[in-house]
Motif scaffolding. Structure first.
Motif, PDB file in Angstrom:
ATOM      1  N   LYS A 146       0.815  -1.220   0.000  1.00 60.96           N
ATOM      2  CA  LYS A 146       0.000   0.000   0.000  1.00 60.96           C
ATOM      3  C   LYS A 146       0.847   1.267   0.000  1.00 60.96           C
ATOM      4  CE  LYS A 146      -0.588   0.209   5.062  1.00 60.96           C
ATOM      5  NZ  LYS A 146       0.054   1.514   5.244  1.00 60.96           N
ATOM      6  N   ASP A 160       2.929   2.870  -3.971  1.00 62.63           N
ATOM      7  CA  ASP A 160       2.302   3.663  -5.031  1.00 62.63           C
ATOM      8  C   ASP A 160       2.258   2.879  -6.346  1.00 62.63           C
ATOM      9  OD1 ASP A 160       0.918   5.743  -6.075  1.00 62.63           O
ATOM     10  OD2 ASP A 160       2.622   7.103  -6.263  1.00 62.63           O
ATOM     11  N   ALA A 216      -0.254  -0.026  -8.777  1.00 65.20           N
ATOM     12  CA  ALA A 216      -1.577  -0.600  -9.033  1.00 65.20           C
ATOM     13  C   ALA A 216      -1.361  -1.875  -9.825  1.00 65.20           C
ATOM     14  CB  ALA A 216      -2.458   0.370  -9.814  1.00 65.20           C
ATOM     15  N   VAL A 243      -2.935  -5.355 -11.908  1.00 61.96           N
ATOM     16  CA  VAL A 243      -4.019  -6.010 -12.639  1.00 61.96           C
ATOM     17  C   VAL A 243      -3.658  -7.481 -12.769  1.00 61.96           C
ATOM     18  CG1 VAL A 243      -5.359  -6.103 -14.782  1.00 61.96           C
ATOM     19  CG2 VAL A 243      -4.555  -3.896 -13.900  1.00 61.96           C
ATOM     20  N   GLY A 288     -11.833   1.319  -4.223  1.00 64.90           N
ATOM     21  CA  GLY A 288     -10.545   1.644  -3.611  1.00 64.90           C
ATOM     22  C   GLY A 288     -10.469   3.100  -3.193  1.00 64.90           C
ATOM     23  N   ARG A 341     -10.144   4.857   0.671  1.00 65.55           N
ATOM     24  CA  ARG A 341      -9.116   5.853   1.001  1.00 65.55           C
ATOM     25  C   ARG A 341      -9.710   7.196   1.403  1.00 65.55           C
ATOM     26  NH1 ARG A 341      -7.022   3.627  -3.668  1.00 65.55           N
ATOM     27  NH2 ARG A 341      -7.327   5.541  -4.868  1.00 65.55           N
ATOM     28  N   ARG A 356     -10.064   0.225 -12.490  1.00 68.55           N
ATOM     29  CA  ARG A 356      -9.840   0.297 -11.047  1.00 68.55           C
ATOM     30  C   ARG A 356      -8.384   0.666 -10.742  1.00 68.55           C
ATOM     31  NH1 ARG A 356     -11.605  -5.065  -8.275  1.00 68.55           N
ATOM     32  NH2 ARG A 356      -9.848  -5.769  -9.521  1.00 68.55           N
ATOM     33  N   ALA A 357      -7.464   0.188 -11.595  1.00 70.15           N
ATOM     34  CA  ALA A 357      -6.047   0.525 -11.410  1.00 70.15           C
ATOM     35  C   ALA A 357      -5.759   1.962 -11.854  1.00 70.15           C
ATOM     36  CB  ALA A 357      -5.173  -0.459 -12.193  1.00 70.15           C
ATOM     37  N   ARG A 380      -6.214   5.063  -9.507  1.00 74.27           N
ATOM     38  CA  ARG A 380      -5.249   5.241  -8.411  1.00 74.27           C
ATOM     39  C   ARG A 380      -4.146   6.234  -8.777  1.00 74.27           C
ATOM     40  NH1 ARG A 380      -4.494   1.917  -4.152  1.00 74.27           N
ATOM     41  NH2 ARG A 380      -2.264   2.323  -4.309  1.00 74.27           N
ATOM     42  N   HIS A 381      -3.942   6.469 -10.104  1.00 74.44           N
ATOM     43  CA  HIS A 381      -2.847   7.324 -10.571  1.00 74.44           C
ATOM     44  C   HIS A 381      -1.521   6.880  -9.954  1.00 74.44           C
ATOM     45  CE1 HIS A 381      -5.672   9.984 -12.532  1.00 74.44           C
ATOM     46  NE2 HIS A 381      -6.358  10.094 -11.398  1.00 74.44           N
ATOM     47  N   PRO A 382      -1.156   5.612 -10.132  1.00 80.03           N
ATOM     48  CA  PRO A 382       0.053   5.095  -9.468  1.00 80.03           C
ATOM     49  C   PRO A 382       1.325   5.510 -10.181  1.00 80.03           C
ATOM     50  CG  PRO A 382      -0.869   3.420 -10.869  1.00 80.03           C
ATOM     51  CD  PRO A 382      -1.799   4.600 -10.975  1.00 80.03           C
ATOM     52  N   PHE A 404       2.369   0.628 -12.882  1.00 75.65           N
ATOM     53  CA  PHE A 404       1.334  -0.362 -13.159  1.00 75.65           C
ATOM     54  C   PHE A 404       1.993  -1.736 -13.265  1.00 75.65           C
ATOM     55  CE2 PHE A 404      -1.338   3.096 -15.000  1.00 75.65           C
ATOM     56  CZ  PHE A 404      -2.511   2.821 -14.320  1.00 75.65           C
TER      57      PHE A 404
END
Length: 362
Positions: free
Chosen positions: A73, A76, A78, A80, A99, A103, A146-147, A150-152, A155
């Motif tokens: 977590k 940072d 995400a 799949v 998600g 948060r 869904r991923a 999150r703006h990770p 990926f």
């Protein structure tokens, strides 16, 4: 977005070492594909990047930050998965928002992010459906949505297309390519499918037995494989590996191999003068991609046609050379089994390997 550096990473379960000092470095916004057969260690490496597996040795850095001891977590990222892992009682919108809701993101911001992701993935008309009302490709889009929200920094895709049929795989491959182009986020993608690797990646790491056999741009991996394992694994049909010999021919690197119809000779193979001199007169393994043969009445490779496989856009010809089976991919022509033909070879595309180590010369 972030860089990813994997430095001397090892993973062992007791005495079983499944990753052996893996070193990979990709820049911000690159698309890394971990490619290899089942059991090669690619999914284990992905899980280590994600923080789902403990590391035995080495370092993983995401954006110049060592993350060895960080929980998933806090990395940072995400992810799949191959399985879509959707909540069956929730709508598509609720699955994508879940998600963010956990948060504590405000409802208005959640809705905006969900709508943007749905538009990007062409599923705005599906937001009120349940997963049971979706096709496999649509469910995978939901997992990707869904991923996205999150703006990770990173990926991670773990064989996301394995459960789809052939046509959907092609369609979703295009969607993932388009997604990467739009977002510009660094992606790590695990697959055993070399076509996915060639079409998606900016960098490919071909793995076997917990070791990276070749790391580089996909075209380099295809044209100049580091060893015969990579040569045979990447490409369909695979690169032909033909036992032959390197000749000293007026300073021009030349290889020869035998066919039942006579000696085949290819002049002008790409080899440094030093290596050509060192291996002159010695046995080598001659690597030729099927598409680098050509039908040529004056060609220097005499062959006897054993099998003809028309595919529509081209014709595959199977023949014997160097005591092994060889495949040539040619433009459609009136090929007949038993007929003798002459082929030419694009000498500049030939790759030579050391028979003892099976690694590429030069």
């Amino acid at each position: 977005m972030a860089t990813l550096d994997i430095n001397r990473v090892r993973k062992a379960y007791g005495n079983l070492e499944v990753l052996k000092e893996v070193n990979i470095s990709v820049g911000d916004g690159e698309f890394l594909v971990l490619l290899g057969p089942s059991g090669c260690g690619k999914s284990t490496l992905l899980n280590i990047i994600a923080g789902l597996e403990d590391i035995t040795g080495g370092e993983v850095l995401i954006g110049n930050r060592v993350v060895n001891d960080l929980p998933p977590k806090d990395r940072d990222i995400a992810m799949v998965f191959q399985s879509y892992a959707l909540y069956p009682t929730m709508t598509v919108r609720q699955n994508i928002e879940f998600g963010m809701k956990i948060r504590g993101i405000p409802a208005e911001e959640r809705a905006k992010a969900t709508n943007a992701a749905a538009e990007m993935l062409q599923m705005t008309g599906l937001l009120d459906r349940k997963p049971s009302q979706l096709s496999g490709g649509q469910r995978q889009r939901v997992a990707m949505g869904r991923a996205i929200v999150r703006h990770p920094d990173l990926f991670l895709f773990d064989e996301p297309l394995s459960n789809l049929d052939a046509k959907l795989r092609v369609d979703m491959r295009t969607e993932i390519k388009r997604l990467h182009q739009r977002l510009g986020t660094t992606i790590v993608y695990v697959t055993h499918d070399q076509i996915e690797a060639m079409t998606l990646a900016t960098k490919v790491a071909v793995m076997k037995g917990g070791v990276v056999q070749h790391f580089g741009p996909p075209q380099e991996v295809y044209d100049r494989p580091a060893n015969t394992y990579v040569a045979r694994f990447v490409g369909s049909p695979a690169m032909n590996i033909i036992p032959g010999r390197l000749l000293a021919s007026d300073g021009v690197p030349t290889v020869a191999f035998d066919t039942p119809q006579g000696e085949a000779v290819v002049r002008g193979v790409p080899l440094s003068a030093e290596t050509a001199h060192r291996f002159a007169g010695r046995d080598v393994l001659v690597g030729i991609r099927p598409e680098h043969f050509g039908l040529d009445p004056c060609g220097t490779v005499p062959v006897g046609v054993d099998v003809v496989e028309p595919t529509g856009p081209d014709t595959l010809i199977v023949f014997a050379a160097g005591g092994t089976e060889v495949v040539a991919r040619l433009e459609p022509f009136d090929a007949q089994v038993g007929r003798q033909e002459r082929f030419s070879v694009k000498a500049e595309k030939v790759v030579l390997f050391d028979p003892a180590t099976e690694t590429r010369l030069d």
